[in-house]
Structures are given as structure tokens and as C-alpha cells.
Write a protein that holds these residues in place. Structure first.
Motif, short mmCIF file in Angstrom:
data_model
loop_
_atom_site.label_atom_id
_atom_site.label_comp_id
_atom_site.label_asym_id
_atom_site.label_seq_id
_atom_site.Cartn_x
_atom_site.Cartn_y
_atom_site.Cartn_z
N MET A 1 0.84 -1.18 0.00
CA MET A 1 0.00 0.00 0.00
C MET A 1 0.89 1.25 0.00
O MET A 1 1.83 1.35 0.79
CB MET A 1 -0.89 -0.03 1.24
CG MET A 1 -1.78 1.15 1.36
SD MET A 1 -3.06 0.82 2.59
CE MET A 1 -4.07 2.19 2.28
N PRO A 2 0.63 2.20 -0.88
CA PRO A 2 1.47 3.40 -0.94
C PRO A 2 1.33 4.24 0.32
O PRO A 2 0.28 4.27 0.95
CB PRO A 2 0.94 4.15 -2.16
CG PRO A 2 -0.35 3.53 -2.52
CD PRO A 2 -0.43 2.20 -1.88
N ARG A 3 2.43 4.89 0.65
CA ARG A 3 2.42 5.75 1.83
C ARG A 3 1.81 7.10 1.47
O ARG A 3 1.93 7.56 0.34
CB ARG A 3 3.84 5.89 2.34
CG ARG A 3 4.36 4.51 2.80
CD ARG A 3 5.68 4.59 3.43
NE ARG A 3 5.55 5.16 4.78
CZ ARG A 3 6.57 5.37 5.58
NH1 ARG A 3 7.77 5.08 5.19
NH2 ARG A 3 6.38 5.89 6.77
N PRO A 4 1.17 7.73 2.42
CA PRO A 4 0.47 8.98 2.14
C PRO A 4 1.44 10.14 1.92
O PRO A 4 2.56 10.13 2.42
CB PRO A 4 -0.38 9.21 3.39
CG PRO A 4 0.33 8.48 4.47
CD PRO A 4 0.98 7.30 3.80
N PRO A 5 1.00 11.17 1.20
CA PRO A 5 1.83 12.37 1.01
C PRO A 5 1.95 13.14 2.33
O PRO A 5 1.22 12.88 3.28
CB PRO A 5 1.06 13.18 -0.03
CG PRO A 5 -0.34 12.69 0.04
CD PRO A 5 -0.29 11.28 0.53
N HIS A 6 2.88 14.06 2.35
CA HIS A 6 3.05 14.90 3.53
C HIS A 6 2.89 16.36 3.14
O HIS A 6 2.95 16.71 1.96
CB HIS A 6 4.41 14.65 4.21
CG HIS A 6 5.59 15.03 3.36
ND1 HIS A 6 6.10 14.20 2.40
CD2 HIS A 6 6.32 16.16 3.33
CE1 HIS A 6 7.13 14.80 1.82
NE2 HIS A 6 7.28 15.98 2.36
N ILE A 7 2.72 17.19 4.13
CA ILE A 7 2.55 18.62 3.89
C ILE A 7 3.88 19.31 4.20
O ILE A 7 4.44 19.16 5.29
CB ILE A 7 1.42 19.21 4.75
CG1 ILE A 7 0.10 18.55 4.36
CG2 ILE A 7 1.36 20.73 4.57
CD1 ILE A 7 -1.07 18.96 5.23
N CYS A 8 4.37 20.06 3.25
CA CYS A 8 5.62 20.81 3.41
C CYS A 8 5.37 22.01 4.34
O CYS A 8 4.22 22.43 4.54
CB CYS A 8 6.11 21.28 2.04
SG CYS A 8 7.63 22.25 2.11
N CYS A 10 5.83 24.92 3.63
CA CYS A 10 5.25 26.01 2.83
C CYS A 10 3.75 25.78 2.58
O CYS A 10 3.08 26.65 2.04
CB CYS A 10 5.97 26.15 1.49
SG CYS A 10 5.67 24.79 0.33
N GLY A 11 3.23 24.59 2.97
CA GLY A 11 1.82 24.32 2.82
C GLY A 11 1.44 23.44 1.64
O GLY A 11 0.29 23.05 1.50
N ARG A 12 2.42 23.11 0.79
CA ARG A 12 2.13 22.26 -0.37
C ARG A 12 2.04 20.79 0.05
O ARG A 12 2.74 20.35 0.96
CB ARG A 12 3.22 22.40 -1.42
CG ARG A 12 3.24 23.73 -2.11
CD ARG A 12 4.21 23.68 -3.29
NE ARG A 12 4.32 24.97 -3.92
CZ ARG A 12 5.42 25.72 -3.92
NH1 ARG A 12 6.51 25.29 -3.34
NH2 ARG A 12 5.42 26.88 -4.52
N LEU A 13 1.21 20.05 -0.67
CA LEU A 13 1.10 18.61 -0.48
C LEU A 13 2.17 17.95 -1.35
O LEU A 13 2.23 18.17 -2.55
CB LEU A 13 -0.30 18.14 -0.88
CG LEU A 13 -0.69 16.74 -0.48
CD1 LEU A 13 -0.70 16.59 1.04
CD2 LEU A 13 -2.07 16.40 -1.04
N VAL A 14 3.03 17.13 -0.74
CA VAL A 14 4.16 16.53 -1.44
C VAL A 14 4.05 15.01 -1.37
O VAL A 14 3.86 14.46 -0.29
CB VAL A 14 5.50 16.99 -0.80
CG1 VAL A 14 6.68 16.43 -1.54
CG2 VAL A 14 5.57 18.50 -0.73
N PRO A 15 4.17 14.30 -2.51
CA PRO A 15 4.10 12.84 -2.49
C PRO A 15 5.20 12.25 -1.60
O PRO A 15 6.29 12.82 -1.46
CB PRO A 15 4.33 12.45 -3.96
CG PRO A 15 4.00 13.67 -4.74
CD PRO A 15 4.32 14.84 -3.86
N HIS A 16 4.89 11.08 -1.02
CA HIS A 16 5.86 10.41 -0.15
C HIS A 16 7.15 10.12 -0.92
O HIS A 16 7.13 9.71 -2.07
CB HIS A 16 5.28 9.08 0.36
CG HIS A 16 6.27 8.29 1.16
ND1 HIS A 16 6.61 8.65 2.44
CD2 HIS A 16 7.02 7.22 0.84
CE1 HIS A 16 7.52 7.80 2.89
NE2 HIS A 16 7.78 6.92 1.94
N GLY A 17 8.27 10.37 -0.27
CA GLY A 17 9.58 10.08 -0.87
C GLY A 17 10.10 11.18 -1.77
O GLY A 17 11.17 11.06 -2.33
N GLU A 18 9.35 12.25 -1.93
CA GLU A 18 9.79 13.37 -2.77
C GLU A 18 9.99 14.60 -1.90
O GLU A 18 9.55 14.65 -0.75
CB GLU A 18 8.76 13.65 -3.86
CG GLU A 18 8.64 12.53 -4.87
CD GLU A 18 7.71 12.88 -6.01
OE1 GLU A 18 7.47 14.09 -6.26
OE2 GLU A 18 7.21 11.95 -6.65
#
Length: 114
Positions: A1-8, A10-18
Motif C-alpha cells: 500500500m502506498p504511503r500517504p503524502p506529507h505537507i511541506c 510552505c503548505g504544499r502537499l508533497v508525495p511520499h519520498g519526494e
């Protein structure tokens, strides 16, 4: 199962591992500031004399000291940091392939293992 994105921060939603573009931009700016203050390769001692000695050393030591691949870089085992005696000390040299120099050796230096 893919891991969820995180919030930077700066407020942007960033994919996991990026990494967020703001983080990449901040890194580029930091590296530009560092490079602007850094002396040129010639000023650090990498002259034509070094090129000749480097070629001779690689001819005598054609394999990477870490992985055994074809060596293309002469690395200073202990960073010379401008010390000319340490810079020219052949016992302080090792032949490395470019990937090992750029990844393994740099990781060791950052960790303080060298």
C-alpha cells in the motif's frame, strides 16, 4: 500500500519520498552561495602537475579501492583542506570510480568517518 503524502512547511502537499520544490530551490541557493565563496580548482592545487601525477597514479592503480570497478578519480583519503603536504602525500591517495567517490566517500566524510 502506498504511503500517504506529507505537507511541506510552505503548505504544499508533497508525495511520499519526494521533496517540495521550495526545498529543492533552497538547496540550490545554498549550494550557489557556497560555490561563490569556494576557491577555483586551480587555486585549491589541482594544477597541470596534479593532472600528471593523477594520470600516473590511475595507471598504477586502475581499480576502485571500494568496489573494484575501473577507477577514474584519485581521492584524498584524509581531506587535505589546503594542506600542501597532505595534498601531495601519495599514501593519502586512493583510486576510486566516480560513483563511489560521489556517493560512498562523500557520505563517509559527512558522517565524520574519514
Amino acid at each position: 500500500m502506498p504511503r500517504p503524502p506529507h505537507i511541506c512547511a510552505c503548505g504544499r502537499l508533497v508525495p511520499h519520498g519526494e521533496r517540495c520544490t521550495c526545498q529543492k530551490d533552497a538547496d540550490r541557493a545554498r549550494k550557489r552561495r557556497h560555490d561563490a565563496k569556494r576557491p577555483s580548482a586551480r587555486e585549491r592545487g589541482y594544477t597541470t602537475d596534479w593532472e600528471k601525477e593523477r594520470a600516473a597514479f590511475l595507471e598504477a592503480h586502475p581499480c576502485c579501492a571500494i568496489c573494484g570497478a575501473v577507477a577514474s578519480v584519485v581521492d584524498h583519503i584524509t581531506p587535505h583542506k589546503g594542506n600542501k603536504a597532505l595534498f601531495w602525500d601519495r599514501y593519502n591517495w586512493q583510486a576510486l570510480c566516480k560513483p563511489c567517490h560521489d556517493r560512498v566517500k562523500q557520505r563517509q566524510e559527512r558522517a565524520g568517518d574519514v
